[in-house]
Design a protein around this motif. Structure first.
Motif, PDB file in Angstrom:
ATOM      1  N   LEU A   1      -0.062 -51.497 -47.152  1.00  0.00           N
ATOM      2  CA  LEU A   1      -0.950 -51.230 -48.273  1.00  0.00           C
ATOM      3  C   LEU A   1      -0.371 -51.636 -49.620  1.00  0.00           C
ATOM      4  O   LEU A   1      -1.116 -51.976 -50.541  1.00  0.00           O
ATOM      5  N   GLY A   2       0.957 -51.572 -49.741  1.00  0.00           N
ATOM      6  CA  GLY A   2       1.589 -51.880 -51.020  1.00  0.00           C
ATOM      7  C   GLY A   2       1.695 -50.645 -51.894  1.00  0.00           C
ATOM      8  O   GLY A   2       0.933 -49.688 -51.753  1.00  0.00           O
ATOM      9  N   GLU A   3       2.650 -50.661 -52.798  1.00  0.00           N
ATOM     10  CA  GLU A   3       2.939 -49.483 -53.610  1.00  0.00           C
ATOM     11  C   GLU A   3       1.803 -49.124 -54.564  1.00  0.00           C
ATOM     12  O   GLU A   3       1.581 -47.948 -54.862  1.00  0.00           O
ATOM     13  N   GLU A   4       1.054 -50.114 -55.034  1.00  0.00           N
ATOM     14  CA  GLU A   4      -0.046 -49.804 -55.955  1.00  0.00           C
ATOM     15  C   GLU A   4      -1.112 -48.970 -55.245  1.00  0.00           C
ATOM     16  O   GLU A   4      -1.594 -47.960 -55.784  1.00  0.00           O
ATOM     17  N   ALA A   5      -1.471 -49.375 -54.042  1.00  0.00           N
ATOM     18  CA  ALA A   5      -2.459 -48.609 -53.276  1.00  0.00           C
ATOM     19  C   ALA A   5      -1.909 -47.249 -52.873  1.00  0.00           C
ATOM     20  O   ALA A   5      -2.629 -46.242 -52.914  1.00  0.00           O
ATOM     21  N   ILE A   6      -0.620 -47.214 -52.496  1.00  0.00           N
ATOM     22  CA  ILE A   6       0.010 -45.951 -52.092  1.00  0.00           C
ATOM     23  C   ILE A   6      -0.076 -44.922 -53.216  1.00  0.00           C
ATOM     24  O   ILE A   6      -0.297 -43.725 -52.972  1.00  0.00           O
ATOM     25  N   GLY A   7       0.059 -45.375 -54.443  1.00  0.00           N
ATOM     26  CA  GLY A   7       0.041 -44.455 -55.580  1.00  0.00           C
ATOM     27  C   GLY A   7      -1.307 -44.289 -56.241  1.00  0.00           C
ATOM     28  O   GLY A   7      -1.401 -43.648 -57.292  1.00  0.00           O
ATOM     29  N   SER A   8      -2.358 -44.817 -55.647  1.00  0.00           N
ATOM     30  CA  SER A   8      -3.668 -44.824 -56.300  1.00  0.00           C
ATOM     31  C   SER A   8      -4.364 -43.471 -56.212  1.00  0.00           C
ATOM     32  O   SER A   8      -4.139 -42.682 -55.292  1.00  0.00           O
ATOM     33  N   ALA A   9      -5.259 -43.260 -57.166  1.00  0.00           N
ATOM     34  CA  ALA A   9      -6.077 -42.041 -57.157  1.00  0.00           C
ATOM     35  C   ALA A   9      -7.022 -42.033 -55.966  1.00  0.00           C
ATOM     36  O   ALA A   9      -7.331 -40.966 -55.419  1.00  0.00           O
ATOM     37  N   GLU A  10      -7.481 -43.207 -55.537  1.00  0.00           N
ATOM     38  CA  GLU A  10      -8.391 -43.292 -54.403  1.00  0.00           C
ATOM     39  C   GLU A  10      -7.721 -42.828 -53.118  1.00  0.00           C
ATOM     40  O   GLU A  10      -8.325 -42.093 -52.317  1.00  0.00           O
ATOM     41  N   LEU A  11      -6.486 -43.241 -52.911  1.00  0.00           N
ATOM     42  CA  LEU A  11      -5.783 -42.806 -51.709  1.00  0.00           C
ATOM     43  C   LEU A  11      -5.523 -41.301 -51.759  1.00  0.00           C
ATOM     44  O   LEU A  11      -5.675 -40.610 -50.748  1.00  0.00           O
ATOM     45  N   ALA A  12      -5.148 -40.794 -52.920  1.00  0.00           N
ATOM     46  CA  ALA A  12      -4.894 -39.357 -53.037  1.00  0.00           C
ATOM     47  C   ALA A  12      -6.164 -38.550 -52.750  1.00  0.00           C
ATOM     48  O   ALA A  12      -6.114 -37.511 -52.075  1.00  0.00           O
ATOM     49  N   GLU A  13      -7.302 -39.031 -53.220  1.00  0.00           N
ATOM     50  CA  GLU A  13      -8.562 -38.317 -52.955  1.00  0.00           C
ATOM     51  C   GLU A  13      -8.921 -38.391 -51.477  1.00  0.00           C
ATOM     52  O   GLU A  13      -9.359 -37.393 -50.878  1.00  0.00           O
ATOM     53  N   ALA A  14      -8.731 -39.570 -50.877  1.00  0.00           N
ATOM     54  CA  ALA A  14      -8.993 -39.700 -49.441  1.00  0.00           C
ATOM     55  C   ALA A  14      -8.112 -38.760 -48.639  1.00  0.00           C
ATOM     56  O   ALA A  14      -8.560 -38.145 -47.663  1.00  0.00           O
ATOM     57  N   ALA A  15      -6.859 -38.631 -49.067  1.00  0.00           N
ATOM     58  CA  ALA A  15      -5.931 -37.747 -48.366  1.00  0.00           C
ATOM     59  C   ALA A  15      -6.401 -36.302 -48.426  1.00  0.00           C
ATOM     60  O   ALA A  15      -6.350 -35.573 -47.424  1.00  0.00           O
ATOM     61  N   GLU A  16      -6.875 -35.857 -49.573  1.00  0.00           N
ATOM     62  CA  GLU A  16      -7.339 -34.476 -49.706  1.00  0.00           C
ATOM     63  C   GLU A  16      -8.594 -34.219 -48.885  1.00  0.00           C
ATOM     64  O   GLU A  16      -8.740 -33.156 -48.259  1.00  0.00           O
ATOM     65  N   LEU A  17      -9.508 -35.187 -48.853  1.00  0.00           N
ATOM     66  CA  LEU A  17     -10.710 -35.028 -48.041  1.00  0.00           C
ATOM     67  C   LEU A  17     -10.365 -34.973 -46.556  1.00  0.00           C
ATOM     68  O   LEU A  17     -10.869 -34.119 -45.810  1.00  0.00           O
ATOM     69  N   ALA A  18      -9.502 -35.890 -46.122  1.00  0.00           N
ATOM     70  CA  ALA A  18      -9.109 -35.904 -44.709  1.00  0.00           C
ATOM     71  C   ALA A  18      -8.369 -34.630 -44.336  1.00  0.00           C
ATOM     72  O   ALA A  18      -8.559 -34.088 -43.235  1.00  0.00           O
ATOM     73  N   ARG A  19      -7.533 -34.139 -45.241  1.00  0.00           N
ATOM     74  CA  ARG A  19      -6.822 -32.885 -44.961  1.00  0.00           C
ATOM     75  C   ARG A  19      -7.800 -31.719 -44.852  1.00  0.00           C
ATOM     76  O   ARG A  19      -7.644 -30.847 -43.978  1.00  0.00           O
ATOM     77  N   THR A  20      -8.800 -31.675 -45.720  1.00  0.00           N
ATOM     78  CA  THR A  20      -9.805 -30.614 -45.646  1.00  0.00           C
ATOM     79  C   THR A  20     -10.493 -30.623 -44.287  1.00  0.00           C
ATOM     80  O   THR A  20     -10.700 -29.564 -43.668  1.00  0.00           O
ATOM     81  N   ALA A  21     -10.839 -31.817 -43.796  1.00  0.00           N
ATOM     82  CA  ALA A  21     -11.465 -31.930 -42.479  1.00  0.00           C
ATOM     83  C   ALA A  21     -10.519 -31.487 -41.377  1.00  0.00           C
ATOM     84  O   ALA A  21     -10.904 -30.746 -40.464  1.00  0.00           O
TER      85      ALA A  21
END
Length: 293
Positions: free
Chosen positions: A107-127
């Motif tokens: 993914l690369g460091e820019e994507a790793i640190g993105s707000a989009e990835l962080a939001e996806a992580a929180e949604l997936a964790r909630t599920a």
């Protein structure tokens, strides 16, 4: 309990949009050195040990039962030997390290640190945390719930998607059992559907040709597949296609409770956020069926 507003079809769409974010870890080139560093033969032993390690130092019988369609003899060739060279905790740590290295490379460091990835992580964790309320009868999923959550968002996303994948996979086995489709029949009917090649499934699951041929014969005798030509090409009969579709629909239904905490809007948002990351993983060419030419 009120009826869920998350449809089985939407649950399937979330799975398709996120699955590669889990499964890349089984094919990541980084796994070779990481697993070897803890003493594991990295390919066969590394796969079976890393996926079953959350269950503890279980024997080959438990691994074969929960993995379902792999040849038990293949599993017994590496389990429990794996636990003699690396503890389950060490193997869990090695798989997490592999996921970290692989996702950073893909993914690369820019994507790793993105707000989009962080939001996806929180949604997936909630599920995934919501799915934990429905863990009965789902051993691989339940084993994973006993692990702590990583701190970095890309690893939270990977761990959450892994939980959701095993939640779905445990339900898929239940659907196969209810349809009286055994391990080899599951592979044969899947190949007959055109979703994957028979030779690829046989080899990757470790079945010798004689056992595979016997499984094909039994499935054909049941009226689920037709076998044609000297190469034994498989095609689904009407009954086989109906039963396979029924299994897939039941799998989607059994996966649905994982997403009740998100609701339809949360599911759609997770699909939107995860899809670009999934596309990047697919385009890297490390997954089966996506090899770069």
């Amino acid at each position: 309990m009120p009826a869920s507003t998350v449809s089985p079809e939407l649950a399937r769409s979330v799975w398709k949009a996120t699955e590669p974010l889990h499964s890349h870890v089984y094919f990541a080139p980084q796994r070779l050195d990481v697993y070897a560093a803890v003493g594991l033969e990295p390919k066969v032993m590394g796969y079976f040990a890393s996926r079953s390690a959350p269950l503890g130092a279980v024997g080959p019988e438990a691994v074969a039962a929960t993995f379902y369609n792999f040849n038990p003899e293949l599993i017994a060739s590496v389990i429990p030997q794996a636990w003699g060279v690396a503890t389950p905790d060490a193997v869990v740590g090695a798989r997490t390290a592999t996921a970290d290295l692989s996702l950073r490379a893909l993914l690369g460091e820019e994507a790793i640190g993105s707000a989009e990835l962080a939001e996806a992580a929180e949604l997936a964790r909630t599920a995934a945390e919501g799915a934990a309320h429905h863990a009965h009868g789902r051993p691989l999923f339940a084993g994973l719930t006993g692990l702590g959550w990583p701190k970095e968002p890309h690893l939270v996303l990977w761990h959450a998607v892994t939980l959701l994948r095993e939640f779905r996979g445990d339900g898929h086995i239940a659907a196969l059992l209810a349809a009286r489709i055994g391990p080899l029949e599951a592979l044969v009917t899947y190949a007959a559907s055109g979703a994957s090649s028979a030779s690829g499934l046989r080899k990757s699951r470790g079945w010798p040709q004689a056992a595979w041929d016997a499984g094909v014969a039994a499935t054909a005798e049941r009226g689920l597949v037709d076998v044609a030509g000297p190469d034994g090409a498989l095609s689904a009969t009407d009954e086989g296609a109906r039963l396979r579709a029924e299994v897939e629909a039941r799998t989607d239904e059994l996966a649905r409770p994982a997403f009740e905490a998100l609701g339809p809007d949360g599911c759609e948002r997770l699909i939107t956020l995860a899809s670009p990351f999934t596309r990047t993983v697919r385009e890297a060419g490390i997954l089966p069926g996506t090899r770069k030419r």
